[in-house]
Scaffold this active site. Structure first.
Site, PDB file in Angstrom:
ATOM      1  N   TYR A 107      42.923 116.358   6.632  1.00 45.81           N
ATOM      2  CA  TYR A 107      43.075 115.062   5.957  1.00 45.81           C
ATOM      3  C   TYR A 107      42.536 114.028   6.942  1.00 45.81           C
ATOM      4  CZ  TYR A 107      45.801 117.545   2.547  1.00 45.81           C
ATOM      5  OH  TYR A 107      46.192 118.426   1.576  1.00 45.81           O
ATOM      6  N   ASP A 261      38.624 125.335  23.057  1.00 48.26           N
ATOM      7  CA  ASP A 261      38.733 124.105  23.858  1.00 48.26           C
ATOM      8  C   ASP A 261      39.349 124.402  25.222  1.00 48.26           C
ATOM      9  OD1 ASP A 261      37.868 122.886  21.547  1.00 48.26           O
ATOM     10  OD2 ASP A 261      39.911 122.443  20.889  1.00 48.26           O
TER      11      ASP A 261
HETATM   12  O1  KDG Z   1      39.348 123.558  18.578  1.00 47.19           O
HETATM   13  C1  KDG Z   1      40.569 123.175  18.032  1.00 47.19           C
HETATM   14  C2  KDG Z   1      40.257 122.087  17.114  1.00 47.19           C
HETATM   15  O2  KDG Z   1      39.413 122.593  16.135  1.00 47.19           O
HETATM   16  C3  KDG Z   1      41.440 121.529  16.454  1.00 47.19           C
HETATM   17  O3  KDG Z   1      42.325 120.918  17.330  1.00 47.19           O
HETATM   18  C4  KDG Z   1      41.094 120.582  15.379  1.00 47.19           C
HETATM   19  O4  KDG Z   1      39.482 119.242  16.435  1.00 47.19           O
HETATM   20  C5  KDG Z   1      39.781 119.923  15.496  1.00 47.19           C
HETATM   21  C6  KDG Z   1      38.847 120.147  14.422  1.00 47.19           C
HETATM   22  O5  KDG Z   1      38.158 119.194  14.160  1.00 47.19           O
HETATM   23  O6  KDG Z   1      38.778 121.224  13.847  1.00 47.19           O
END
Ligand code: KDG
Length: 321
Positions: A107, A261
């Protein structure tokens, strides 16, 4: 000025406490996340300074994210608040319909960070970093955020700052796959260090065999520092002519989101701290393993002492008393 400057959207994550389809889930846990924000927190926990360029709503979720980043020691001087737009959120469905895999419901359309634009990129701030980091997510969330990301890449390149890029292809954010291919390929032409997985390689390069991925990225994009993530098979890097492979650590997985990440943040921080590529990869793999053991992306991001204990104790019967 921070060693790493990152650009991207932090998000509040609502992670299902129980497994299964979200229509049947009653309880959600709130977590602070977002790919580039996670990378920042991973770096600062290891003592490498990082600043995030972003926009947050003035809503409770924006304050939650801001307090998190500031509390962790991330430089928040280039975060802007937008009273008109909300902070982006998303929900995580775990272990359904594929065991071990999480799904997401975003969202975030019209979020504060989707109004990021090139004016948010302060050339002095980016230009004084050692590494500029962004991801394909920032390129996908809006046209203006994409322009901001390219502005960051241009400034970093013109100022001789090392550019780190995680492809982070999110198919739910790209209505047309050919747009993803063309935008992400354009981004690759700026990059010094790239993180990607085999699916992303297949999408962008049309190949997924390791040697072909390396060959394509080197010949088409002149990238000589490549980290290819192979999931349970570990990771393999091409690093200035050297090929290094590191196994993954096998751990019980609660939620795989955030592993990439953790890997990128710990890898970059380790390289900046002077570790060689093999040790940086091993440390990054350890961080990714720690993160998937819990819901949320950042809670298990390690400090140096946690990493040391994990690497020393993994696979052994250890008495911590
Ligand atoms: O890598 C993890 C991220 O994907 C998550 O925290 C959410 O940043 C995000 C995304 O845009 O998918």
């Amino acid at each position: 000025m921070p060693d790493i400057v990152a650009l991207g959207e932090p998000l509040v994550q609502f992670n299902a406490v129980t497994d299964g389809p979200l229509r049947h889930v009653t309880y959600f846990e709130k977590h602070a996340t977002g790919s580039e924000a996670n990378v920042c927190v991973a770096a600062v926990r290891l003592g490498v300074s990082c600043g995030l360029i972003t926009r947050l709503g003035t809503d409770e979720f924006g304050l939650f994210i801001y307090n998190w980043l500031r509390g962790e020691g991330v430089d928040v001087s280039h975060i802007r608040f937008d009273p008109e737009r909300p902070t982006g959120i998303y929900f995580v469905q775990r272990n359904y319909p594929i065991p071990g895999v999480s799904d997401v419901l975003y969202y975030r359309r019209g979020s504060a960070a989707s109004a990021l634009n090139p004016n948010d990129v302060d050339p002095e701030y980016v230009g004084s970093a050692r590494v500029f980091h962004t991801t394909g997510i920032t390129m996908a969330i809006s046209d203006t955020a994409r322009s901001a990301a390219f502005r960051g890449l241009e400034v970093a390149r013109s100022r001789g700052v090392t550019i780190s890029f995680d492809v982070n292809y999110r198919k739910k954010l790209w209505p047309h796959i050919e747009d993803a291919v063309s935008v992400l390929s354009k981004a690759l032409s700026f990059v010094d260090i790239v993180f990607l997985d085999e699916d992303e390689a297949g999408l962008l390069l049309g190949v997924s065999a390791v040697d072909e991925v390396f060959k394509e990225l080197r010949s088409r994009f002149s990238i000589n520092r490549i980290v290819l993530k192979l999931g349970l098979k570990g990771s393999i890097a091409y690093w200035d002519g050297r090929i290094v492979k590191v196994d993954a650590f096998r751990v019980p997985v609660k939620d795989p989101i955030g592993a990439g990440d953790a890997y990128a943040g710990v890898f970059l921080a380790s390289i900046l701290k002077g570790y060689d590529v093999e040790r940086a990869m091993r440390r990054a793999s350890a961080a990714a393993a720690l993160v998937v053991m819990v819901r949320g992306d950042e809670e298990n991001l390690p400090r140096e002492e946690d990493l040391a204990r994990f690497l020393e104790g993994y696979g052994r019967q250890v008495d911590l008393r």
